[in-house]
Structure formats: structure tokens, C-alpha cells
Design an enzyme around this catalytic site. Structure first.
Site, PDB file in Angstrom:
ATOM      1  N   GLY A   1       0.812  -1.211   0.000  1.00 26.02           N
ATOM      2  CA  GLY A   1       0.000   0.000   0.000  1.00 26.02           C
ATOM      3  C   GLY A   1       0.848   1.264   0.000  1.00 26.02           C
TER       4      GLY A   1
ATOM      5  N   GLU B   1      10.046   2.268  -0.587  1.00 29.00           N
ATOM      6  CA  GLU B   1       9.750   2.674  -1.963  1.00 29.00           C
ATOM      7  C   GLU B   1       9.587   4.191  -1.954  1.00 29.00           C
ATOM      8  OE1 GLU B   1       6.843   1.272  -5.637  1.00 29.00           O
ATOM      9  OE2 GLU B   1       6.212   0.914  -3.588  1.00 29.00           O
TER      10      GLU B   1
ATOM     11  N   HIS C   1       6.216  -4.617   1.734  1.00 30.22           N
ATOM     12  CA  HIS C   1       6.579  -3.582   0.767  1.00 30.22           C
ATOM     13  C   HIS C   1       7.022  -2.344   1.561  1.00 30.22           C
ATOM     14  CE1 HIS C   1       4.268  -6.202  -1.835  1.00 30.22           C
ATOM     15  NE2 HIS C   1       4.555  -5.463  -2.883  1.00 30.22           N
TER      16      HIS C   1
ATOM     17  N   ASP D   1       6.946  -6.375 -10.295  1.00 28.49           N
ATOM     18  CA  ASP D   1       5.886  -5.720  -9.531  1.00 28.49           C
ATOM     19  C   ASP D   1       4.539  -6.205 -10.046  1.00 28.49           C
ATOM     20  OD1 ASP D   1       4.757  -4.272  -7.545  1.00 28.49           O
ATOM     21  OD2 ASP D   1       5.283  -2.302  -8.303  1.00 28.49           O
TER      22      ASP D   1
END
Length: 221
Positions: free
Chosen positions: A59, A90, A87, A168
């Protein structure tokens, strides 16, 4: 939710057998959802231990940088013997990766490009053998890095980090694993050695038992 797990697991298993591909099902929590919703996902994963190998958190890091609401879900997953991946790093910076490791017990990090900002964190990731599942094209598209030339994947690989190459989302990002590897070959001069190292890294970080990882490493190595 149980019907979704059953359907996806059945399709993955059948396709894996047909094509000779190792497959695993990971259930995903989302940063913008509540702690209670993440616990529901974790409980579903734990109840399907024979079908599910891991729990993930994904998210928008920028809008939801705090991973602590999902701590209970990941503790539940660890107690159930599930692997954990997050995740992070990023658009949330290196601090997001530290949270994933310290609060959620992540064994793998999706993306992780921003770890390069924190040399001590890079050292820790190297020492602990944490895999960074990097997605070069996606990282440029989401502006996690300004350009492919500035992507840290080559520096991290040469530093000894367990880097892997992923897409991805093939349809969303308009790419394939072959295209990603070819792009890295052109940009950084990667050859067979670098590509093989990434594939072995991926096999060693796979959410399989020790025998399964050994089998997979032998297959790709």
C-alpha cells in the site's frame, strides 16, 4: 474470503504442476486498512497454513507511513509459522524498511530502494541476509527513483545484498522479467553472472522449507 483462498490456491497449484513452476500463495494486508482488518487477513492465512506460505503488507507508504497498526497481524502470522514480507522503502524512505524489520519481523522487503540512504541499514540487511525484491521499471514509474541510471540495484548487488529482480505487476507496469533483466544488462552492463546471482538470491529467499530451497537453488543455479 475462504472461497477466494481456495480458488486462487487451486488455480496456482494446477498451473504450477502443468508448467513445472514452484508456486506459493501470499495473503496481503494493506496499509490504509485498519488493524482489525489486517488481523482478519492474518487469521485467514493461519487457518490455511497448508495453502498459504506468507503474509505481506503493501500500500501507500507516503500516506500511511506507520506500520505499527499491523503489528498484531504479523505477530499472529509469525506465531502460526508463516513467513513475512513487507513492501517498504519505496516512497517511504529507509525508515520504512527499519519499521518492517523491527515491528513486523519482515524476512523479505518488496522494493527497498531507499535503503541506500542509510549505510548502517545496508550493513544490517547484508549481515542478516534480507532479500530486497526490486522492480526497476516500477520504481522509476512510481518515482521511487528519479531514473533507471540512479537505481541502486547494481550498487546493492555488488555490495553483497541479496537482491532479486521482479516485475511488480506485469500488466500494470507493462513489463516482463525478461525485459527487466535486458534493461539492467543495457544500463549496468550486467551479464550472465549478475543475472544468475539474482536468480540464486531469489531461490535462497523463497518461502519454502530448507529442502525446497535447496532444490530450487540447484534448479536455477
Amino acid at each position: 474470503l475462504q472461497e477466494v483462498v481456495d480458488t486462487v490456491h487451486g488455480a496456482l497449484t494446477a498451473a504450477g504442476a502443468r508448467h513445472g513452476v514452484e508456486v506459493g500463495l501470499i495473503l496481503c494486508c494493506l496499509r490504509h486498512e485498519t488493524a482489525a482488518q489486517s488481523v482478519v487477513v492474518a487469521e485467514l492465512a493461519a487457518a490455511n497454513r497448508a495453502k498459504v506460505c506468507a503474509l505481506d503488507l503493501a500500500g501507500d507508504e507516503g500516506s500511511f507511513p506507520d506500520a505499527s497498526p499491523h503489528r498484531e497481524a504479523f505477530a499472529l502470522a509469525a506465531e502460526a509459522g508463516l513467513h513475512r514480507t513487507v513492501h517498504a522503502g519505496e516512497n517511504g524512505g529507509a525508515a520504512s524498511v527499519r519499521q518492517a524489520l523491527d515491528l513486523l519481523g519482515a524476512e523479505r522487503i518488496g522494493h527497498g530502494v531507499r535503503v541506500i540512504e542509510d549505510p548502517a541499514l545496508v550493513d544490517r540487511i547484508a549481515a542478516d541476509g534480507i532479500a530486497l525484491d526490486m522492480c526497476p521499471r516500477s520504481n522509476v514509474q512510481t518515482r521511487a527513483v528519479p531514473s533507471l541510471a540512479e537505481h541502486p540495484i547494481d550498487r546493492l548487488l555488488r555490495r553483497g545484498i541479496r537482491v532479486t529482480v521482479s516485475t511488480d505487476g506485469r500488466t500494470l507496469c507493462g513489463t516482463t522479467l525478461t525485459r527487466e533483466l535486458e534493461t539492467l544488462r543495457r544500463q549496468f552492463g550486467w551479464g550472465a553472472d549478475e543475472i544468475a546471482r539474482c536468480q540464486v538470491n531469489a531461490a535462497q529467499a523463497a518461502f519454502l522449507d530448507a529442502d525446497g530451497r535447496t532444490r530450487l537453488v540447484a534448479r536455477v543455479g
